[in-house]
Design a protein around this motif. Structure first.
Motif, short mmCIF file in Angstrom:
data_model
loop_
_atom_site.label_atom_id
_atom_site.label_comp_id
_atom_site.label_asym_id
_atom_site.label_seq_id
_atom_site.Cartn_x
_atom_site.Cartn_y
_atom_site.Cartn_z
N THR A 22 0.83 -1.20 0.00
CA THR A 22 0.00 0.00 0.00
C THR A 22 0.87 1.25 0.00
O THR A 22 0.60 2.21 -0.74
CB THR A 22 -0.95 0.00 1.21
N LEU A 24 1.00 4.07 -2.96
CA LEU A 24 0.82 5.51 -2.78
C LEU A 24 2.04 6.28 -3.27
O LEU A 24 1.91 7.35 -3.88
CB LEU A 24 0.54 5.82 -1.31
N ASN A 26 -1.68 2.08 -8.70
CA ASN A 26 -3.04 1.59 -8.47
C ASN A 26 -3.05 0.09 -8.17
O ASN A 26 -3.75 -0.37 -7.26
CB ASN A 26 -3.93 1.88 -9.69
N THR A 61 -17.25 3.76 -5.34
CA THR A 61 -16.64 2.58 -5.94
C THR A 61 -16.57 2.70 -7.45
O THR A 61 -15.54 2.42 -8.07
CB THR A 61 -17.43 1.31 -5.54
N PHE A 118 -13.94 5.33 -8.31
CA PHE A 118 -12.59 4.87 -8.03
C PHE A 118 -12.11 3.89 -9.10
O PHE A 118 -11.04 4.07 -9.69
CB PHE A 118 -12.55 4.22 -6.65
N GLU A 128 -10.65 9.20 -10.04
CA GLU A 128 -10.22 8.29 -8.98
C GLU A 128 -10.14 9.01 -7.63
O GLU A 128 -10.53 8.46 -6.60
CB GLU A 128 -8.85 7.72 -9.35
N PHE A 129 -9.66 10.24 -7.62
CA PHE A 129 -9.57 11.02 -6.38
C PHE A 129 -10.97 11.28 -5.82
O PHE A 129 -11.19 11.18 -4.61
CB PHE A 129 -8.83 12.33 -6.63
N PHE A 185 -12.06 8.12 -4.30
CA PHE A 185 -11.29 7.88 -3.08
C PHE A 185 -11.87 8.67 -1.92
O PHE A 185 -12.03 8.14 -0.81
CB PHE A 185 -9.82 8.25 -3.31
N PHE A 242 -13.23 6.67 1.26
CA PHE A 242 -12.42 6.72 2.47
C PHE A 242 -12.63 7.98 3.30
O PHE A 242 -11.93 8.20 4.28
CB PHE A 242 -10.94 6.59 2.11
#
Length: 133
Positions: free
Chosen positions: A14, A18, A38, A67, A70, A89-90, A93, A97
């Motif tokens: 992870t 990142l 990713n 979802t 993302f 995607e951001f 995210f 999250f």
């Protein structure tokens, strides 16, 4: 709570994911770095919380918009539209999250140096209020 060896590998994957995503953005949205980031991020997340919990996390009905965004963003990065893909995607995210941000900020406020920075008057007014234990 101790992490198993699989979870330790997941944390590493992870973190590398990142890192690669950050480098991909810094290198003017390099599609290859973003794609690797990713893949590593998703593999690491799966190893940390487990396959079944990962599927349940992304399949929650109340988070379906996050979802879709993302994974749609990841797909856009894979088909060579990295700038639009990272933006989508951001957004996904943040939707997925976003519930964890107050918990993360509360943890960071307990750290010696970072806690003092987050308690500064100019910064603390933009962060959620600390929670009482």
């Amino acid at each position: 709570m101790w992490l198993s060896d699989t979870q330790k590998i997941g944390v590493g994957l992870t973190a590398f994911g990142l890192f690669f995503m950050l480098m991909g953005v810094m290198m003017f949205f390099d599609g290859g770095l973003l794609a690797i980031g990713n893949i590593l991020f998703l593999a690491g997340l799966t190893l940390v919380i487990g396959t079944q919990k990962t599927i349940f996390f992304f399949a929650r009905p109340q988070k379906i918009r996050g979802t879709i965004c993302f994974f749609g963003g990841i797909l856009l990065v894979f088909i060579k539209w990295p700038i639009i893909g990272v933006i989508v995607e951001f957004f996904g995210f943040i939707n997925l999250f976003g519930d964890f941000f107050p918990v993360i900020i509360g943890f960071l406020r307990r750290l010696p140096v970072i806690g003092n920075v987050l308690s500064a008057p100019g910064i603390s007014k933009y962060l959620p209020a600390p929670q009482d234990p």
